[in-house]
Write a protein that holds these residues in place. Structure first.
Motif, PDB file in Angstrom:
ATOM      1  N   TYR B  33     -39.617 -40.453  34.658  1.00 49.87           N
ATOM      2  CA  TYR B  33     -39.963 -41.222  35.849  1.00 49.87           C
ATOM      3  C   TYR B  33     -39.450 -40.482  37.082  1.00 49.87           C
ATOM      4  O   TYR B  33     -38.378 -39.878  37.045  1.00 49.87           O
ATOM      5  CB  TYR B  33     -39.298 -42.602  35.831  1.00 49.87           C
ATOM      6  CG  TYR B  33     -39.552 -43.430  34.602  1.00 49.87           C
ATOM      7  CD1 TYR B  33     -38.887 -43.175  33.409  1.00 49.87           C
ATOM      8  CD2 TYR B  33     -40.448 -44.500  34.638  1.00 49.87           C
ATOM      9  CE1 TYR B  33     -39.113 -43.933  32.283  1.00 49.87           C
ATOM     10  CE2 TYR B  33     -40.674 -45.272  33.510  1.00 49.87           C
ATOM     11  CZ  TYR B  33     -39.999 -44.987  32.343  1.00 49.87           C
ATOM     12  OH  TYR B  33     -40.225 -45.754  31.230  1.00 49.87           O
ATOM     13  N   TYR B  35     -38.450 -41.159  41.175  1.00 43.98           N
ATOM     14  CA  TYR B  35     -38.164 -42.155  42.206  1.00 43.98           C
ATOM     15  C   TYR B  35     -37.769 -41.449  43.491  1.00 43.98           C
ATOM     16  O   TYR B  35     -37.173 -40.372  43.474  1.00 43.98           O
ATOM     17  CB  TYR B  35     -37.001 -43.069  41.788  1.00 43.98           C
ATOM     18  CG  TYR B  35     -37.286 -43.959  40.603  1.00 43.98           C
ATOM     19  CD1 TYR B  35     -37.104 -43.507  39.304  1.00 43.98           C
ATOM     20  CD2 TYR B  35     -37.740 -45.268  40.792  1.00 43.98           C
ATOM     21  CE1 TYR B  35     -37.362 -44.326  38.219  1.00 43.98           C
ATOM     22  CE2 TYR B  35     -37.997 -46.093  39.713  1.00 43.98           C
ATOM     23  CZ  TYR B  35     -37.806 -45.607  38.425  1.00 43.98           C
ATOM     24  OH  TYR B  35     -38.058 -46.425  37.353  1.00 43.98           O
ATOM     25  N   GLN B  37     -35.565 -42.067  46.992  1.00 44.06           N
ATOM     26  CA  GLN B  37     -34.572 -42.928  47.636  1.00 44.06           C
ATOM     27  C   GLN B  37     -34.424 -42.523  49.098  1.00 44.06           C
ATOM     28  O   GLN B  37     -34.013 -41.405  49.408  1.00 44.06           O
ATOM     29  CB  GLN B  37     -33.217 -42.838  46.936  1.00 44.06           C
ATOM     30  CG  GLN B  37     -32.186 -43.802  47.513  1.00 44.06           C
ATOM     31  CD  GLN B  37     -30.836 -43.707  46.801  1.00 44.06           C
ATOM     32  OE1 GLN B  37     -30.377 -42.633  46.456  1.00 44.06           O
ATOM     33  NE2 GLN B  37     -30.205 -44.851  46.575  1.00 44.06           N
ATOM     34  N   LEU B  43     -35.019 -47.503  46.978  1.00 42.10           N
ATOM     35  CA  LEU B  43     -35.466 -46.791  45.782  1.00 42.10           C
ATOM     36  C   LEU B  43     -36.891 -47.208  45.436  1.00 42.10           C
ATOM     37  O   LEU B  43     -37.153 -48.361  45.130  1.00 42.10           O
ATOM     38  CB  LEU B  43     -34.551 -47.106  44.606  1.00 42.10           C
ATOM     39  CG  LEU B  43     -33.328 -46.231  44.452  1.00 42.10           C
ATOM     40  CD1 LEU B  43     -32.281 -46.933  43.625  1.00 42.10           C
ATOM     41  CD2 LEU B  43     -33.715 -44.912  43.815  1.00 42.10           C
ATOM     42  N   GLN B  44     -37.785 -46.253  45.447  1.00 38.56           N
ATOM     43  CA  GLN B  44     -39.193 -46.539  45.183  1.00 38.56           C
ATOM     44  C   GLN B  44     -39.678 -45.713  43.999  1.00 38.56           C
ATOM     45  O   GLN B  44     -39.474 -44.504  43.943  1.00 38.56           O
ATOM     46  CB  GLN B  44     -40.038 -46.189  46.408  1.00 38.56           C
ATOM     47  CG  GLN B  44     -39.701 -46.977  47.655  1.00 38.56           C
ATOM     48  CD  GLN B  44     -40.373 -48.319  47.696  1.00 38.56           C
ATOM     49  OE1 GLN B  44     -41.524 -48.461  47.304  1.00 38.56           O
ATOM     50  NE2 GLN B  44     -39.648 -49.333  48.150  1.00 38.56           N
ATOM     51  N   PHE B  45     -40.362 -46.366  43.097  1.00 41.71           N
ATOM     52  CA  PHE B  45     -40.961 -45.691  41.953  1.00 41.71           C
ATOM     53  C   PHE B  45     -42.160 -44.878  42.411  1.00 41.71           C
ATOM     54  O   PHE B  45     -43.008 -45.360  43.163  1.00 41.71           O
ATOM     55  CB  PHE B  45     -41.386 -46.736  40.920  1.00 41.71           C
ATOM     56  CG  PHE B  45     -42.282 -46.218  39.845  1.00 41.71           C
ATOM     57  CD1 PHE B  45     -43.629 -46.576  39.809  1.00 41.71           C
ATOM     58  CD2 PHE B  45     -41.798 -45.387  38.852  1.00 41.71           C
ATOM     59  CE1 PHE B  45     -44.469 -46.120  38.814  1.00 41.71           C
ATOM     60  CE2 PHE B  45     -42.629 -44.922  37.849  1.00 41.71           C
ATOM     61  CZ  PHE B  45     -43.975 -45.289  37.832  1.00 41.71           C
ATOM     62  N   GLN B  48     -44.786 -42.100  36.520  1.00 43.60           N
ATOM     63  CA  GLN B  48     -44.223 -41.990  35.184  1.00 43.60           C
ATOM     64  C   GLN B  48     -45.118 -41.140  34.306  1.00 43.60           C
ATOM     65  O   GLN B  48     -46.345 -41.263  34.347  1.00 43.60           O
ATOM     66  CB  GLN B  48     -44.077 -43.374  34.535  1.00 43.60           C
ATOM     67  CG  GLN B  48     -43.556 -43.321  33.103  1.00 43.60           C
ATOM     68  CD  GLN B  48     -43.873 -44.560  32.286  1.00 43.60           C
ATOM     69  OE1 GLN B  48     -44.475 -45.512  32.783  1.00 43.60           O
ATOM     70  NE2 GLN B  48     -43.452 -44.577  31.038  1.00 43.60           N
ATOM     71  N   LEU B  88     -33.781 -38.482  48.891  1.00 43.79           N
ATOM     72  CA  LEU B  88     -33.267 -38.095  47.586  1.00 43.79           C
ATOM     73  C   LEU B  88     -34.338 -38.394  46.561  1.00 43.79           C
ATOM     74  O   LEU B  88     -34.891 -39.509  46.552  1.00 43.79           O
ATOM     75  CB  LEU B  88     -32.018 -38.907  47.241  1.00 43.79           C
ATOM     76  CG  LEU B  88     -30.640 -38.274  47.395  1.00 43.79           C
ATOM     77  CD1 LEU B  88     -29.563 -39.315  47.155  1.00 43.79           C
ATOM     78  CD2 LEU B  88     -30.459 -37.103  46.454  1.00 43.79           C
ATOM     79  N   PHE B  90     -35.049 -38.754  42.649  1.00 40.24           N
ATOM     80  CA  PHE B  90     -34.411 -38.897  41.350  1.00 40.24           C
ATOM     81  C   PHE B  90     -35.453 -38.837  40.242  1.00 40.24           C
ATOM     82  O   PHE B  90     -36.556 -39.357  40.359  1.00 40.24           O
ATOM     83  CB  PHE B  90     -33.687 -40.238  41.240  1.00 40.24           C
ATOM     84  CG  PHE B  90     -32.405 -40.316  42.004  1.00 40.24           C
ATOM     85  CD1 PHE B  90     -32.324 -41.057  43.174  1.00 40.24           C
ATOM     86  CD2 PHE B  90     -31.271 -39.658  41.551  1.00 40.24           C
ATOM     87  CE1 PHE B  90     -31.140 -41.144  43.879  1.00 40.24           C
ATOM     88  CE2 PHE B  90     -30.076 -39.741  42.258  1.00 40.24           C
ATOM     89  CZ  PHE B  90     -30.020 -40.477  43.425  1.00 40.24           C
TER      90      PHE B  90
END
Lengths: 112, 111
Positions: B33, B35, B37, B43-45, B48, B88, B90
Motif C-alpha cells: 500500500y 500512503y 502524509q 494520511l491519505q491512501f 494498493q 511524507l 509511506f
C-alpha cells in the motif's frame, strides 16, 4: 463511505494521569479498528487492533459498536507515551486486505 | 523494525520533475500500500497492489502511478511535480489478514 473522526488535535497531561484518546468511526459493515502510534515523524507503528483485545504498553481499546467508538485508554501516562496517535479503520472485503482510513490524529504530550 | 524498507529517505527536487520512490515489503507479504502524509490532508491512501496486480485506488493523482514487480517490491512514480506534492510517502505491507506494517517513509520536498 468509511470515516474516522478523532475530535481532538492535542491532549496534554501530567505524568501519571489517565489518558483517553477518542475515536469514532462511520461504516455500515463490520470494520476492523486499529490504533497506530508515530514518534517524531517516524514510521507508523501498530499499537493495537480491536480483534486481538490485548494491552500494549499499558494501552487498551474497546470497540463499542453501539456508539461506533474505539477509544484508546491508559490509566497512568508516561513521558515516553508522547507521540502522535492515529485511529484507523479497515473494511475487509473478500480476498486481500483493504486500505486503511485514518483519522486526523492526536498529539499526546505527557509532561513531567 | 517492521521489515518494510523504503528508499530514498529524503528527496529534494524541483517543480516539473519526476521521481521514483521504492518500497520493499516484509518477507512473505503480498500486499503493498502507498500512503501520503501531509500537514493539511493527514494520511491519505493512494493505491494498493496485491501480488503484482492493482487492487484498489484511493486519492491518487493522474500524475502519479505505481507498480509491483515479480519480486513484490513496489515503486511509486510521481511526475510533473508541484509544490503541493511535498509530503511524507509511506509504504505498508501485509498478508491476509491485516494488519499493515509501515516503512520509514520517504520525505519528498519539491522546491
Amino acid at each position: 463511505a468509511q470515516r474516522v473522526t478523532q475530535p481532538e488535535k492535542l491532549l496534554s497531561v501530567f505524568k501519571g494521569a489517565p489518558v483517553e484518546l477518542k475515536c469514532n468511526y462511520s461504516y455500515s459493515g463490520s470494520p476492523e479498528l486499529f490504533w497506530y502510534v508515530q514518534y517524531s515523524r517516524q514510521r507508523l507503528q501498530l499499537l493495537l487492533r480491536h480483534i486481538s483485545r490485548e494491552s500494549i504498553k499499558g494501552f487498551t481499546a474497546d470497540l463499542n459498536k453501539g456508539e461506533t467508538s474505539f477509544h484508546l485508554k491508559k490509566p497512568f501516562a508516561q513521558e515516553e507515551d508522547s507521540a502522535m496517535y492515529y485511529c484507523a479503520l479497515s473494511a475487509p472485503s473478500t480476498g486481500a486486505n483493504s486500505k486503511l482510513t485514518f483519522g486526523k490524529g492526536i498529539t499526546l504530550s505527557v509532561r513531567p | 523494525d517492521s521489515g518494510v524498507t523504503q528508499t530514498p529517505k529524503h528527496l529534494i527536487t524541483a517543480t516539473g520533475q519526476r521521481v521514483t520512490l521504492r518500497c520493499s515489503p516484509r518477507s512473505g507479504d503480498l500486499s503493498v500500500y502507498w500512503y501520503q502524509q501531509s500537514l493539511d490532508q493527514g494520511l491519505q491512501f493512494l493505491i494498493q497492489y496485491y501480488n503484482g496486480e492493482e487492487r484498489a485506488k484511493g486519492n491518487i493523482l493522474e500524475r502519479f502511478s505505481a507498480q509491483q514487480f515479480p519480486d513484490l517490491h513496489s515503486e511509486l512514480n510521481l511526475s510533473s511535480l508541484e509544490l503541493g506534492d511535498s509530503a511524507l510517502y509511506f509504504c505498508a505491507s501485509s498478508v491476509d489478514p491485516s494488519p499493515q506494517y509501515f516503512g520509514p517513509g520517504t520525505r519528498l520536498t519539491v522546491l
